[in-house]
Structure formats: C-alpha cells, structure tokens
Enzyme design. Sequence first.
Site, PDB file in Angstrom:
ATOM      1  N   HIS A   1      47.580  25.492  34.457  1.00 41.36           N
ATOM      2  CA  HIS A   1      46.310  25.271  35.375  1.00 41.36           C
ATOM      3  C   HIS A   1      45.746  26.777  35.269  1.00 41.36           C
ATOM      4  O   HIS A   1      46.091  27.649  36.156  1.00 41.36           O
ATOM      5  CB  HIS A   1      46.638  24.937  36.387  1.00 41.36           C
ATOM      6  CG  HIS A   1      45.227  24.618  37.487  1.00 41.36           C
ATOM      7  ND1 HIS A   1      45.435  23.542  38.428  1.00 41.36           N
ATOM      8  CD2 HIS A   1      44.033  25.231  37.332  1.00 41.36           C
ATOM      9  CE1 HIS A   1      44.093  23.664  38.831  1.00 41.36           C
ATOM     10  NE2 HIS A   1      43.470  24.471  38.051  1.00 41.36           N
TER      11      HIS A   1
ATOM     12  N   HIS B   1      41.842  16.897  40.490  1.00 43.64           N
ATOM     13  CA  HIS B   1      41.534  17.803  41.622  1.00 43.64           C
ATOM     14  C   HIS B   1      41.344  16.481  42.857  1.00 43.64           C
ATOM     15  O   HIS B   1      40.234  15.953  42.878  1.00 43.64           O
ATOM     16  CB  HIS B   1      40.290  18.692  41.176  1.00 43.64           C
ATOM     17  CG  HIS B   1      39.925  19.501  42.478  1.00 43.64           C
ATOM     18  ND1 HIS B   1      39.802  20.731  42.347  1.00 43.64           N
ATOM     19  CD2 HIS B   1      39.662  19.106  43.904  1.00 43.64           C
ATOM     20  CE1 HIS B   1      39.347  21.295  43.769  1.00 43.64           C
ATOM     21  NE2 HIS B   1      39.252  20.383  44.484  1.00 43.64           N
TER      22      HIS B   1
ATOM     23  N   HIS C   1      47.080  21.677  42.414  1.00 43.70           N
ATOM     24  CA  HIS C   1      46.898  22.375  43.805  1.00 43.70           C
ATOM     25  C   HIS C   1      47.107  21.523  44.919  1.00 43.70           C
ATOM     26  O   HIS C   1      46.428  21.762  45.631  1.00 43.70           O
ATOM     27  CB  HIS C   1      45.875  23.421  43.831  1.00 43.70           C
ATOM     28  CG  HIS C   1      44.518  22.685  43.332  1.00 43.70           C
ATOM     29  ND1 HIS C   1      43.908  21.523  43.710  1.00 43.70           N
ATOM     30  CD2 HIS C   1      43.603  23.160  42.299  1.00 43.70           C
ATOM     31  CE1 HIS C   1      42.997  21.047  43.383  1.00 43.70           C
ATOM     32  NE2 HIS C   1      42.536  22.000  42.224  1.00 43.70           N
TER      33      HIS C   1
ATOM     34  N   ASP D   1      46.492  28.518  38.680  1.00 47.10           N
ATOM     35  CA  ASP D   1      44.983  28.191  39.274  1.00 47.10           C
ATOM     36  C   ASP D   1      44.286  29.474  39.223  1.00 47.10           C
ATOM     37  O   ASP D   1      43.356  29.594  39.715  1.00 47.10           O
ATOM     38  CB  ASP D   1      44.944  27.247  40.431  1.00 47.10           C
ATOM     39  CG  ASP D   1      43.444  26.910  40.615  1.00 47.10           C
ATOM     40  OD1 ASP D   1      42.839  26.525  39.609  1.00 47.10           O
ATOM     41  OD2 ASP D   1      43.203  26.114  41.572  1.00 47.10           O
TER      42      ASP D   1
END
Length: 378
Positions: free
Chosen positions: A61, A179, A237, A305
């Site tokens: 990511h 997400h 996340h 991320d």
Amino acid sequence: MTETINILNAKILLKEGLFEGGIHICLGKIKKIGRKTNLPKAEKNINAKGLIALPGLIDSHVHLRDLNFSYKEDFYTGTCAASAGGFTTVLDMPNTSPPTDSVEKLKEKIELAKGKIIVNVGFHALPPKNPEEIDEMVKLGVKSFKLYFNLFKDEDLKSSMLKETLRRSALLNIPLTIHGEDGEKINKIKTLLLKKGKTDLFSFLKAHSKEIEVSGIKKALNLIKKEINNGKAYFCHVSTLKSLNEIKKNGFLVEVTPHHLFLTKEKLLKLRGLALTLPPLRSRVEAEALWRKTVKSFVDVIASDHAPHKIEEKLRENYWEVSPGIPGLETTLPLLLTKVNQGEISLQKLVELLAYNPSRIFNLKFKGELREGFDGDI
Ligand code: DOR
Ligand code: ZN
Ligand code: ZN
C-alpha cells in the site's frame, strides 16, 4: 549486468528459520541456497558476515504519485525510498491524477514507470467506468481493485458498475482493497459543520470518528457478502479494534499501518496537519490493542500507506483542506526491527507480515520468500 552473484556467510531467513550459508543468484533468480562449499562459483562475491538476509520486503500500500502529482513524489524518488527502506516490491495506489481507472491509463502508467523505477512496482486500480475493461486490466497485471468507501454515498453502493467489479474480481481471483470509512456519514457531518463555519481539527475528527470507520466497514462487508461468496477482500489501514474484529469475524483480510501502531492522537494534537492521515491516528488504547492483535496473528499485512505531500498542503488552517497522509517507506522496517530487538515480535513474524502474506494475497509469484527458484530479491 553481472550474471551470477554469491552472497556468502549470511544468516539467511528461510521459512524454517535462520540458516547460516550462502545464496547463489543467476540472472536475477535464486539458483541455490547452501553451505559455501556447495555453491557454484560466481562473477561477484558479497561477504555478508554479520548480516541477516531477509526476503525483499513487499509494501502492498504505497502512493507513489508521479503524473500530475510529481511535485509530491515520482516513481524514481518513491522507489529510492522503498529501496532505502528494505522494500524490493511496492504496490502503487490508483488515486493519482489522472487516476488509474481504465486500460488506457493503466498502460500509460506502466510505460511511464518503466524508465524510472529502481524496485519492482505493481499497480492497484480503480473500478473502470466500463466493467468490460476489468479482464484486460487484470491481464496487464492489476493487483487489486480499490474501493474508496469513504467517497461512496449510500446510493453508489447500488451501482451496477460496482457490483460488476465485485463479481469479476471474485471470478478472476483478484482481491478488492478497501478504504473502509462511511462516505455518506462523512458527508452529512461535514456539511453540517461547514454550515456552522467549523474548520478546526476537532470538527474534522468528528467526521472521521471510530464509529464512522466501523460503519463504513460494515457497509462494505454487507455488500461483499451479498454480491459474492468467495471473494478476497483486504481492508486497508484498519485503525480500531472493533473494525478489526468485524473483519476477522467475517473471514476477510486486515492491513495495519506503522502510524496506527506507533503514533497516537496526542501526536496529532502536537504535530497538527503533519500527522493528519485517514483514518486518523487514534488513542493509545487502540494502538496497543492493534499491536497485540498483530503479534498474535489476527493481522495479515503491515503496509506503510506511504502518502507524501508538500509541506504547504499539510499545514493549512482549514482542516478540510489539509492533505491527509504520512510517508512511511523509509521508517516502516527500522520501527519494526526495533520491536524485534525489544523482543516484542519475532523476525519470522515480521517477514510473514511484510513479505510472505503480501505475496500470497496479491498473487506475486516467486516473491516474498528466500527459496530456490524464487526471485533474487534480498
Ligand atoms: O491519509 C490518506 N492519504 N488516506 C487516503 O486514503 C489517501 C492517502 C493519500 O493519497 O494521500
Ligand atoms: Zn485509504
Ligand atoms: Zn492509502
């Protein structure tokens, strides 16, 4: 290019544990792992005495930017950061400008990256407007279709385009990356607060609360369970224990980031926009719970991320206009190795989270492990 390399006197991290010996690489592939005397001769010898050889890490990511966002980062600087941080493969996110949402855009991105990257790069994509393009995008190598539930209104969840993306990804065994924040609720709260002229950090955080994350994740889970029964869904996340438990209860995959593990809301209050990310940093209690779950194998992947921005974009007065995101390619491995040194997690577990699992989830063949026949990513 040197055709053969021997890495000698290393401690090599195999699936079974540490093995003292050498690795013979021929044309980029691991040909032999063994004691020094059993290895073929090579053009180049590297003495790795005192060092541990890990499989090249995979960051699933990463926002490499480039294109119209080259002022933040480009394929060259981003992959240099990856290499410095121990990552030999990164998977790039599609929310670029222009976005990766069609065969044409994907081809353009692949061409552009070719001349600039110094580690392996794979691409996530957004669902294309024309679902017919999905098969072609997968043939070109797309690693997942990313669904930004934080940008979906409830109405969007009924779209045939979205359902078709779910159906085709499941058929092609391509994961959905998600997400999970609730876009409908974010919008409602944001609109109300903006009407009152609220632009401060605390107002912003009301629209990105823990409850809003859990709600978005539940909507995603319901949709996936209704539309496909054998799909692979990977939740990016995850920042709260409750979200993690919901996802695991339903048998899906969980990613956590180093910033949600090691930073807390106190840092956000101190560093303001610099530490703003989505989902936001949470309390110490949440961070510690996520870490315990990570160590105990309830988490599938740690990914950075990595999301760089310009400093001006991070330090705006109006929090709705701050660009969320924290860069992490260079800090992820050192932070986790510190935890290994402190005896909180084993090296084996770390490699599982940063190499074995990502290679398995995203179908990265011959990567994520030091084994004969695999790529010489070390
Ligand atoms: O904090 C974030 N930054 N969250 C996202 O979902 C997007 C990312 C970015 O692209 O900057
Ligand atoms: Zn995200
Ligand atoms: Zn992201």
